[in-house]
Design a protein around this motif. Structure first.
Motif, short mmCIF file in Angstrom:
data_model
loop_
_atom_site.label_atom_id
_atom_site.label_comp_id
_atom_site.label_asym_id
_atom_site.label_seq_id
_atom_site.Cartn_x
_atom_site.Cartn_y
_atom_site.Cartn_z
N LEU A 1 33.07 47.98 48.52
CA LEU A 1 33.81 46.99 47.73
C LEU A 1 33.94 45.67 48.47
CD1 LEU A 1 36.71 49.20 46.29
CD2 LEU A 1 34.73 48.30 45.05
N LEU A 2 33.89 45.70 49.79
CA LEU A 2 34.00 44.46 50.56
C LEU A 2 32.87 43.49 50.24
CD1 LEU A 2 35.03 45.90 54.05
CD2 LEU A 2 36.45 44.47 52.55
N LEU B 1 35.22 53.54 50.05
CA LEU B 1 35.57 52.27 49.41
C LEU B 1 34.92 51.07 50.09
CD1 LEU B 1 39.40 52.95 49.04
CD2 LEU B 1 37.65 53.27 47.29
N PRO C 1 41.14 51.95 43.46
CA PRO C 1 40.73 51.82 44.87
C PRO C 1 41.87 51.37 45.77
CG PRO C 1 39.10 50.83 43.41
CD PRO C 1 40.29 51.16 42.56
N TYR C 2 42.76 50.54 45.25
CA TYR C 2 43.89 50.08 46.07
C TYR C 2 44.74 51.26 46.52
CZ TYR C 2 48.25 47.73 47.32
OH TYR C 2 49.38 47.30 47.99
N ASP D 1 39.00 40.93 46.19
CA ASP D 1 40.34 41.40 46.53
C ASP D 1 40.34 42.59 47.48
OD1 ASP D 1 41.56 39.52 44.83
OD2 ASP D 1 41.26 40.82 43.09
N ALA D 2 39.17 43.08 47.85
CA ALA D 2 39.10 44.35 48.59
C ALA D 2 39.48 44.23 50.06
CB ALA D 2 37.70 44.95 48.46
N THR D 3 39.94 43.08 50.50
CA THR D 3 40.37 42.97 51.90
C THR D 3 41.61 43.80 52.18
OG1 THR D 3 41.46 40.89 51.31
CG2 THR D 3 39.32 40.74 52.42
N TYR D 4 42.21 44.42 51.14
CA TYR D 4 43.29 45.37 51.42
C TYR D 4 42.77 46.52 52.30
CZ TYR D 4 41.21 47.44 47.16
OH TYR D 4 40.35 47.93 46.22
N LEU D 5 41.47 46.81 52.22
CA LEU D 5 40.88 47.82 53.11
C LEU D 5 41.04 47.41 54.57
CD1 LEU D 5 37.54 48.42 51.18
CD2 LEU D 5 39.31 50.14 51.54
N ASP E 1 33.92 42.89 45.74
CA ASP E 1 35.25 42.62 45.17
C ASP E 1 36.02 41.68 46.08
OD1 ASP E 1 37.77 42.59 44.12
OD2 ASP E 1 38.06 44.76 44.10
N SER F 1 42.93 53.31 49.07
CA SER F 1 42.94 52.65 50.36
C SER F 1 44.27 52.87 51.07
CB SER F 1 42.68 51.15 50.19
OG SER F 1 42.70 50.48 51.43
#
Length: 325
Positions: A110-111, A107, A81-82, A116-120, A114, A85
């Protein structure tokens, strides 16, 4: 045959990317190793391409970065997913709005699951879609808070993870709104309360202070060689030691701890501090308290920053996964 490209070398090239006078040479080394089948661990093939893409982004070459990111996704042994994204964010930045938003929207759930999904959110914000980022953050907070209200019998681990996610999402949303100069709303007030409370949250923890004493590999080995009796107070290996530190910090963060960090100890420093006193757990705690705050490394580092343990690898490829073990 040319030298194999190891994971350490990939990380080294990634760290050089932002400051190298010749980023094209770094990209050529990474992509060349992939093309020639010289990646030491085939599972790192996609990662090597993502690092090359990141170097290109820093150099402003978004189109070639997109091509490498797309290739990296195809090369990954599992869905990443990273990487997807990153691809969505690049599509947005290149003006391919519909494609980019579609990639990221898949994606979006995932917020809510997950941490760690704040990379979105980072990828949306980097593409100038702060309004969408705020909308997604608000919806994720709504969903998680509703879930915590309706699912009263979740496990303690699930409750801790939900609390950590609420904290992280609320702070990220608050920071974005603050950057835009928007007035406070209820979630901003929640973020302020959580941030204020987090300064005191560690007082209730049994794991110790906000700053944990960490022994780099060479110092860890020297410590146990000089004072063998300390073996009862430490894990058997350095890998287990850093995993223990990462786990304790992750646990503290899940309970609202803020201003977390690690400070590295040295055998010479401990010996000078203790003098003739016996080296025991109490002495170690006092030694940690005596260390200069200037030497504290804030935790957690960014996913793509150098890991706090000193391995030279990026955090996301080093100690971050250890907090899930």
């Amino acid at each position: 045959m040319s030298e194999l490209l190891t994971a350490d070398r990939i990380d080294e090239l990634g760290a050089l990317g932002a400051k190298s006078p010749d980023p094209a040479a770094l990209v050529a080394e990474l992509v060349g190793a992939v093309d020639e089948g010289r990646v030491a661990d085939p599972d790192d093939t996609g990662y090597a391409l993502l690092v090359a893409a990141d170097i290109l982004v820093q150099a402003g070459d978004l189109a070639d970065a997109l091509a490498l990111t797309t290739r990296a996704i195809a090369e990954q042994p599992e869905d990443d997913p990273y990487a997807r994204s990153k691809r969505g964010g690049l599509l947005l930045r290149l003006g391919r709005e519909d494609e980019g938003l579609a990639e990221l929207t898949v994606l979006r759930p995932l917020l809510e699951t997950d941490p760690d999904a704040t990379y979105l959110i980072d990828d949306l914000a980097d593409a100038g879609r702060t309004d969408t980022a705020l909308e997604w953050l608000t919806a994720a907070l709504d969903a998680i808070l509703e879930r915590t209200r309706t699912q009263q019998h979740e496990s303690e681990d699930a409750q801790d993870e939900a609390a950590a996610m609420i904290y992280g999402l609320a702070q990220r949303r608050h920071d974005l709104r603050e950057d835009l100069g928007l007035p406070h709303d209820d979630y901003d007030n929640l973020a302020d309360r959580l941030r204020a409370a987090s300064d005191h949250a560690l007082d209730a923890l049994e794991d110790g202070p906000a700053t944990l004493l960490f022994w780099p590999r060479a110092e860890f080995e020297a410590l146990l060689a000089r004072w063998p009796a300390l073996a009862d107070d430490f894990p058997a290996t350095w890998d287990e030691h850093r995993a223990q530190i990462e786990g304790a910090l992750a646990n503290a963060a899940s309970l609202g701890g803020a201003d977390l960090g690690v400070v590295a100890g040295t055998v010479a420093g401990l010996a000078a501090f203790a003098g003739d006193d016996p080296i025991d757990e109490e002495t170690l705690d006092e030694y940690a308290d005596s260390l200069d705050e200037a030497g504290v490394a804030a935790w957690p580092p960014g996913r793509n920053d150098a890991c706090w343990c000193g391995s030279g690898a990026k955090y996301k490829k080093c100690c971050l996964p250890r907090s899930r073990s």
